[in-house]
Design an enzyme around this catalytic site. Structure first.
Site, PDB file in Angstrom:
ATOM      1  N   ASP A   1     124.950  36.154  67.877  1.00 29.18           N
ATOM      2  CA  ASP A   1     123.820  35.646  66.766  1.00 29.18           C
ATOM      3  C   ASP A   1     124.359  34.547  65.804  1.00 29.18           C
ATOM      4  OD1 ASP A   1     125.032  37.798  65.651  1.00 29.18           O
ATOM      5  OD2 ASP A   1     122.815  38.618  65.373  1.00 29.18           O
TER       6      ASP A   1
ATOM      7  N   LEU B   1     121.399  28.063  78.027  1.00 25.95           N
ATOM      8  CA  LEU B   1     120.052  28.043  77.678  1.00 25.95           C
ATOM      9  C   LEU B   1     120.059  27.470  76.184  1.00 25.95           C
ATOM     10  CD1 LEU B   1     118.591  31.268  79.050  1.00 25.95           C
ATOM     11  CD2 LEU B   1     118.228  28.933  80.080  1.00 25.95           C
TER      12      LEU B   1
ATOM     13  N   GLU C   1     112.191  37.728  80.594  1.00 28.16           N
ATOM     14  CA  GLU C   1     113.373  38.660  81.050  1.00 28.16           C
ATOM     15  C   GLU C   1     114.089  38.957  79.874  1.00 28.16           C
ATOM     16  OE1 GLU C   1     113.684  35.934  85.307  1.00 28.16           O
ATOM     17  OE2 GLU C   1     115.499  36.215  84.121  1.00 28.16           O
TER      18      GLU C   1
ATOM     19  N   LYS D   1     117.371  39.458  78.047  1.00 29.23           N
ATOM     20  CA  LYS D   1     118.764  38.673  78.186  1.00 29.23           C
ATOM     21  C   LYS D   1     119.851  39.630  78.119  1.00 29.23           C
ATOM     22  CE  LYS D   1     120.839  34.443  76.358  1.00 29.23           C
ATOM     23  NZ  LYS D   1     122.425  35.156  76.163  1.00 29.23           N
TER      24      LYS D   1
ATOM     25  N   ASP E   1     123.468  41.237  77.868  1.00 32.10           N
ATOM     26  CA  ASP E   1     124.721  40.750  77.322  1.00 32.10           C
ATOM     27  C   ASP E   1     125.798  41.059  78.241  1.00 32.10           C
ATOM     28  OD1 ASP E   1     126.396  39.448  75.427  1.00 32.10           O
ATOM     29  OD2 ASP E   1     126.253  41.145  73.948  1.00 32.10           O
TER      30      ASP E   1
ATOM     31  N   TYR F   1     118.859  37.809  88.801  1.00 34.40           N
ATOM     32  CA  TYR F   1     117.789  37.278  88.207  1.00 34.40           C
ATOM     33  C   TYR F   1     117.614  35.684  88.408  1.00 34.40           C
ATOM     34  CZ  TYR F   1     121.544  35.822  84.923  1.00 34.40           C
ATOM     35  OH  TYR F   1     122.540  35.509  84.136  1.00 34.40           O
TER      36      TYR F   1
ATOM     37  N   LYS G   1     116.140  34.700  70.851  1.00 30.30           N
ATOM     38  CA  LYS G   1     117.197  35.490  70.168  1.00 30.30           C
ATOM     39  C   LYS G   1     116.635  36.468  69.108  1.00 30.30           C
ATOM     40  CE  LYS G   1     120.683  35.140  72.118  1.00 30.30           C
ATOM     41  NZ  LYS G   1     121.598  34.169  71.852  1.00 30.30           N
TER      42      LYS G   1
ATOM     43  N   CYS H   1     148.109  19.194  50.509  1.00 34.68           N
ATOM     44  CA  CYS H   1     148.055  19.832  51.723  1.00 34.68           C
ATOM     45  C   CYS H   1     148.944  21.060  51.787  1.00 34.68           C
ATOM     46  CB  CYS H   1     148.476  18.983  52.783  1.00 34.68           C
ATOM     47  SG  CYS H   1     148.643  19.500  54.514  1.00 34.68           S
TER      48      CYS H   1
ATOM     49  N   CYS I   1     151.998  20.005  54.609  1.00 37.38           N
ATOM     50  CA  CYS I   1     152.871  18.692  54.471  1.00 37.38           C
ATOM     51  C   CYS I   1     153.318  18.547  52.732  1.00 37.38           C
ATOM     52  CB  CYS I   1     152.612  17.450  55.113  1.00 37.38           C
ATOM     53  SG  CYS I   1     151.191  16.783  54.498  1.00 37.38           S
TER      54      CYS I   1
ATOM     55  N   CYS J   1     143.762  16.056  54.256  1.00 38.74           N
ATOM     56  CA  CYS J   1     145.215  15.638  53.892  1.00 38.74           C
ATOM     57  C   CYS J   1     145.389  14.108  54.311  1.00 38.74           C
ATOM     58  CB  CYS J   1     145.977  16.419  54.912  1.00 38.74           C
ATOM     59  SG  CYS J   1     147.665  15.975  54.970  1.00 38.74           S
TER      60      CYS J   1
ATOM     61  N   CYS K   1     152.090  14.477  58.893  1.00 42.42           N
ATOM     62  CA  CYS K   1     151.741  15.849  58.494  1.00 42.42           C
ATOM     63  C   CYS K   1     151.891  16.783  59.714  1.00 42.42           C
ATOM     64  CB  CYS K   1     150.290  15.970  58.143  1.00 42.42           C
ATOM     65  SG  CYS K   1     149.777  17.599  57.570  1.00 42.42           S
TER      66      CYS K   1
END
Length: 698
Positions: A41, A90, A123, A125, A127, A236, A324, A417, A420, A435, A441
């Site tokens: 998620d 999806l 349906e 879902k 995992d 499915y 979800k 940076c 470098c 940078c 670099c």
């Protein structure tokens, strides 16, 4: 985090680039390594925020190399099987409003009114790991993982270890001559705990969650290992079919059960949005009691003919969506803040956390986005922080638990940076510090090389991150062209030959050189993507390749320096002024042009070349590669349906008429576009003439 609605164009552009880079890294970890860095998620939240940013700033859409991407390239340890029908992912919904909008889009595309009946199937879902099972003559012949959606790993021998109660070896006499059955390989919670207990007792690595355990167990080179693992399978969906086995998805599921597959008993048939939301609520209440993990519910249009009409957009079907479940949070200690330097020079802060279980997944890293977010939340090393697995935001630290430890000081963002030492500048109005070292670099140069050889770029076997680091430290590879000169350099060495170093050996060195020679012939779209030009992802590279056709034409257009060339560039779908600017800026630097030409020359020295883009030929379509404009009201199909059908035949649907347009399809009440076509001498077709041309007329 700043709400999307409040983002300035500068902030949106920078966050968009950050999201794209982060999601690409997560994709590789999840699909190619079976080692997800973040919960599902959290990943979904990042994708959703990316979509919302692109919705508000459409010109950014072309900057997403992950926009049209599904999964990851198949592992080199397995053979590859091409999916006759792509295995797509999806789109996601997170709120009732998203579900209502999905239903509204389906109705608009099909030209259905709000009150017209429209049945769906809901349906759980699961995992797990998606799988494609192919049957010919009623007999099981092969199995493949999703892979990158176009081709997957050949795991046939592993699936053959499944019992017939999970995987029927033969189907009934009513089965089509060819049919692909799709499903999910998963592991129950109880089996997962038992497996981890055995792993711990044997002193072996523990799995983070049931999904990871299922994926790792199925993707074993030794089928005996797969056979020893407690895997299950739900069927499915359908891939290729020589004849339709059913008129509706619900009927198809019944057919699957009759053939001996296990179909989830919680699947429901629903009418309209109210029915879908009722199914979501019921499943959410039952979620904790289920024997297996689910992360949402999938809604599919039931009528298979309507599914066919709706078709696909980018990487997902128009006729299905995943709704979800909500986010979860946990608290943990912030141990450190590291600054990473990407290939474009962006300095990105990453929180290193004491590992914490958030909803069943161990999280040890989280993004801190940028220096403004660190300052706004006053995040300090040593803080106890709240980590969120969220449905609508990037993986993040959402807050700090009150009561800072003694001695905790505000984090000072570096102005140089960390790799470098060059100045790290932050232009006015932007949120990302970059940078200025460019290719001087080491971090940027090495990251560009790693990108160049990555799976979706040149995909050079045997030249992963570790070996790039080795060759860089030896000074043998400092740019892409050096890779193709590596064998010649090695042959010229008297003492320090590659095969003499620990970890290489003669055979692995020979295989590397063979792989490099093979990759000296490379398609234009991969070549463009591999250059690592800012904002040029896979989808944009593909559009550029298809538009210009050859390396010579593309290079000439990039160097033309004319307004006409810029106008042509921005006429390509999803390429706006910002993307065009980055492309032309890249070619305005002489050292970049020299590097590109040097690369092409090095490829040619190995008898390779940049290959012309492949023209889509859908059943020898007469409109493949043609630029088409639709104008006016169509009768037999909606405008989105017309666009989708044309693109499926290889045509390029554009929004305006120009000298480069091949056909203008004129419907009722056509406006200025039809007149412009006549003025320019471009062929105009009626709707029926278009259908006849494309072979779709009755």
């Amino acid at each position: 985090m700043i709400p999307v609605e409040a983002l300035t164009p500068f902030e949106a552009r920078i966050e968009h680039a950050e999201l794209v880079e982060t999601i690409a890294r997560w994709d590789e970890a999840y699909h190619a390594k079976d080692a997800p860095e973040v919960p599902d998620d959290v990943y979904d939240g990042a994708k959703r925020r990316l979509a919302r940013i692109e919705g508000r700033f459409p010109e950014l859409a072309a900057k997403s190399p992950i926009r049209d991407k599904v999964g990851a390239a198949p592992s080199e340890g397995f053979g590859k099987l091409v999916h006759a029908v792509p295995m797509l992912s999806l789109d996601n919904a997170f709120a009732p409003e998203d579900v209502a909008e999905f239903d509204a889009k389906v109705r608009r595309f099909l030209g259905l009114g709000d009150e017209a009946p429209l049945a769906y199937v809901a349906e759980p879902k699961i995992d797990g790991l998606s799988i494609n099972l192919r049957y010919e003559g009623g007999r099981f012949v092969s199995a493949a993982t999703r892979g990158d959606g176009a081709e997957g790993e050949d795991v046939t021998r592993n699936l053959e270890t499944f019992p017939a109660t999970q995987l029927p070896r033969t189907l009934g006499p009513d089965a089509p001559a060819v049919i692909e059955i799709r499903g999910e390989v998963y592991m129950t919670k109880a089996d997962f705990l038992a497996l981890n207990q055995r792993q711990e007792a044997a002193g072996e690595k523990l799995f983070a969650n049931p999904r990871n355990a299922a994926a790792g167990s199925l993707r074993q080179l030794d089928p005996k290992v797969t056979a020893s693992r407690p895997l299950s399978l739900f069927a499915y969906a359908m891939g290729e079919a020589s004849a339709p086995p059913a008129a509706s998805h619900w009927e198809y599921l019944e057919r699957l059960k009759a053939w001996g597959f296990v179909v989830n008993p919680l699947i429901r048939r629903c009418d309209g949005v109210a029915g879908l939301l009722s199914a979501y609520e019921s499943l959410g209440e039952a979620r904790a009691t289920l024997a297996y993990d689910i992360d949402g519910i999938v809604y599919k249009v039931d009528d298979i003919e309507l599914q066919r009409r709706l078709g696909f957009v980018s990487r997902s079907p128009r006729w299905a969506i995943a709704h979800k479940f909500p986010a979860e949070q946990a608290t943990t200690l912030l141990e450190a803040i590291d600054i990473q330097v990407g290939r474009t020079g962006a300095l990105t802060p990453v929180a290193r956390l004491t590992p914490v279980n958030v909803g069943g997944v161990v999280v040890s890293n989280a993004t801190l986005h940028n220096e403004d977010e660190i300052a706004r939340k006053d995040v300090r090393i040593g803080d106890t922080v709240i980590v969120q697995r969220a449905g609508d935001v990037i993986p993040q630290i959402v807050g700090v638990v009150p009561g800072k430890p003694r001695g905790a000081v505000p984090f000072v963002y570096p102005e140089t940076c960390p790799v470098c030492g060059a100045h790290a500048v932050r232009p006015e109005g932007e949120v990302i510090r970059r940078c200025t070292g460019g290719l001087t670099c080491e971090a940027q140069a090495k990251e560009r090389l790693k990108h160049f050889v990555s799976r979706n770029a040149f995909d050079i076997e045997g030249l992963g991150e570790k070996n790039i680091e080795f060759l860089w430290e030896k000074g043998w590879v400092r740019g892409p062209a050096d890779i193709f000169r590596l064998k010649a350099r090695n042959d010229a060495e008297l003492l320090q030959r590659l095969e003499n170093f620990e970890g290489w050996g003669k055979r692995s060195t020979e295989k590397l050189f063979e792989s490099i020679k093979t990759r000296s012939a490379m398609g234009l779209e991969r070549f463009i993507f591999a250059l690592g030009i800012r904002q040029i992802g896979e989808a944009t590279a593909k559009r550029l390749a298809r538009h210009y056709g050859s390396f010579g034409a593309w290079r000439a257009a990039m160097l033309a320096g004319t307004e006409e060339a810029r106008a042509e560039l921005t006429s390509i779908e999803d390429i706006g002024p910002s993307v065009a600017g980055d492309l032309l800026d890249f070619f305005s630097e002489e050292h970049n042009v020299q590097a590109v030409d040097d690369l092409v020359a090095a490829m040619a020295a190995l008898d390779g070349a940049v290959e012309d883009a492949k023209v889509i030929e859908s059943s020898a379509s007469p409109v493949a590669g043609k630029a088409v404009v639709f104008t006016g009201t169509l009768v037999t199909m909606t405008r989105p349906e017309a666009k989708a059908r044309a693109e499926a035949l290889g045509a390029k649907v554009v929004g305006s008429v120009s000298k480069k347009t091949d056909y203008v399809v004129v419907g009722a009440d056509a406006g200025s576009k039809a007149a412009e076509a006549v003025k320019l001498g471009i062929a105009t077709l009626s709707e029926q003439e278009w259908l006849a041309l494309t072979g779709a007329a009755d």
